[in-house]
Design a protein around this motif. Structure first.
Motif, PDB file in Angstrom:
ATOM      1  N   UNK A  78       0.814  -1.210   0.000  1.00  0.00           N
ATOM      2  CA  UNK A  78       0.000   0.000   0.000  1.00  0.00           C
ATOM      3  C   UNK A  78       0.849   1.263   0.000  1.00  0.00           C
ATOM      4  N   UNK A  79       2.156   1.082   0.191  1.00  0.00           N
ATOM      5  CA  UNK A  79       3.046   2.236   0.232  1.00  0.00           C
ATOM      6  C   UNK A  79       4.424   1.822  -0.273  1.00  0.00           C
ATOM      7  N   UNK A  80       5.238   2.826  -0.576  1.00  0.00           N
ATOM      8  CA  UNK A  80       6.609   2.546  -1.010  1.00  0.00           C
ATOM      9  C   UNK A  80       7.372   1.813   0.090  1.00  0.00           C
ATOM     10  N   UNK A 140      -0.201   2.293  -9.935  1.00  0.00           N
ATOM     11  CA  UNK A 140      -1.097   3.064  -9.081  1.00  0.00           C
ATOM     12  C   UNK A 140      -0.516   4.398  -8.637  1.00  0.00           C
ATOM     13  N   UNK A 141       0.784   4.545  -8.769  1.00  0.00           N
ATOM     14  CA  UNK A 141       1.433   5.810  -8.413  1.00  0.00           C
ATOM     15  C   UNK A 141       1.485   6.769  -9.596  1.00  0.00           C
ATOM     16  N   UNK A 142       0.902   6.341 -10.724  1.00  0.00           N
ATOM     17  CA  UNK A 142       0.834   7.205 -11.901  1.00  0.00           C
ATOM     18  C   UNK A 142       2.143   7.319 -12.672  1.00  0.00           C
ATOM     19  N   UNK A 183      12.316   3.907  -9.008  1.00  0.00           N
ATOM     20  CA  UNK A 183      11.251   3.346  -9.850  1.00  0.00           C
ATOM     21  C   UNK A 183      10.026   4.247  -9.871  1.00  0.00           C
ATOM     22  N   UNK A 184       9.807   4.990  -8.787  1.00  0.00           N
ATOM     23  CA  UNK A 184       8.628   5.856  -8.690  1.00  0.00           C
ATOM     24  C   UNK A 184       8.878   7.278  -9.154  1.00  0.00           C
ATOM     25  N   UNK A 185      10.130   7.589  -9.456  1.00  0.00           N
ATOM     26  CA  UNK A 185      10.482   8.949  -9.877  1.00  0.00           C
ATOM     27  C   UNK A 185       9.795   9.279 -11.194  1.00  0.00           C
TER      28      UNK A 185
END
Length: 192
Positions: A78-80, A140-142, A183-185
């Motif tokens: 649910x979170x990084x 999900x993080x766009x 990865x989320x950048x």
């Protein structure tokens, strides 16, 4: 013991032999001894070295896929931070006990697969609940290209496992958190 059970026992023993003795030590006789079976049993079921390697690699993939499927189903993302914790759990498993032995065997097989298209095809990363959970979280993080980011993240984690197998030590959660953050950048790579 049925033929399929015997082949599974031999493949499991072969994984152990490969992990403990390396590619040169992987012989039919060594597998017989590791499995506690009479000499000649392995060659009766897996006549050639290629058949032995193929059975070993198929079993490795089966075990790895099972582990990743269970982890993906059991670990909530649910979170990084939760993603990093889940990956840390996996790397810990891959670096200790039977997981370490499988990792050693897996990398030996990966090197062999460079010259063996059949082994390479078996070792191609497959879909499982673990990979799907990582991809779903990233998507999900766009983040643009969640498939590519998932592949890169998991390849980097695999590289850390390999590095620690060779050099010793463990993978720190902070290292994994850094990989997850990358990865989320957002595309363009600018740090915020």
């Amino acid at each position: 013991m049925r033929g399929a059970d015997r082949r599974r026992l031999l493949a499991d023993a072969a994984i152990g032999v490969l992990a403990d003795a390396g590619v040169r030590g992987l012989t039919h006789r060594a597998v017989d001894a590791a499995a506690g079976l009479p000499a000649g049993t392995t060659s009766a079921y897996l006549r050639t070295r290629q058949a032995l390697l193929t059975a070993l690699v198929r079993r490795l993939v089966e075990l790895d896929q099972g582990e990743l499927q269970v982890m993906g189903e059991q670990v909530a993302v649910r979170s990084a931070a939760e993603l990093a914790e889940g990956i840390a759990l996996l790397t810990g498993r891959r670096l200790t006990g039977e997981g370490r032995r499988r990792s050693l065997a897996r990398y030996a097989c990966a090197v062999e697969s460079v010259r063996d298209p059949e082994l390479r095809e078996i070792l191609v990363p497959r879909e499982n609940a673990g990979r799907a959970a990582v991809r779903a979280f990233i998507a999900g993080q766009g983040v643009a290209d969640p498939d590519g980011r998932t592949t890169t993240l998991l390849a980097c984690v695999d590289g850390l496992v390999f590095d620690r197998l060779v050099g010793g030590g463990s993978v720190g959660v902070d290292e994994i958190e850094g990989l997850v953050a990358a990865a989320l950048r957002p595309s363009g790579g600018a740090a915020g």
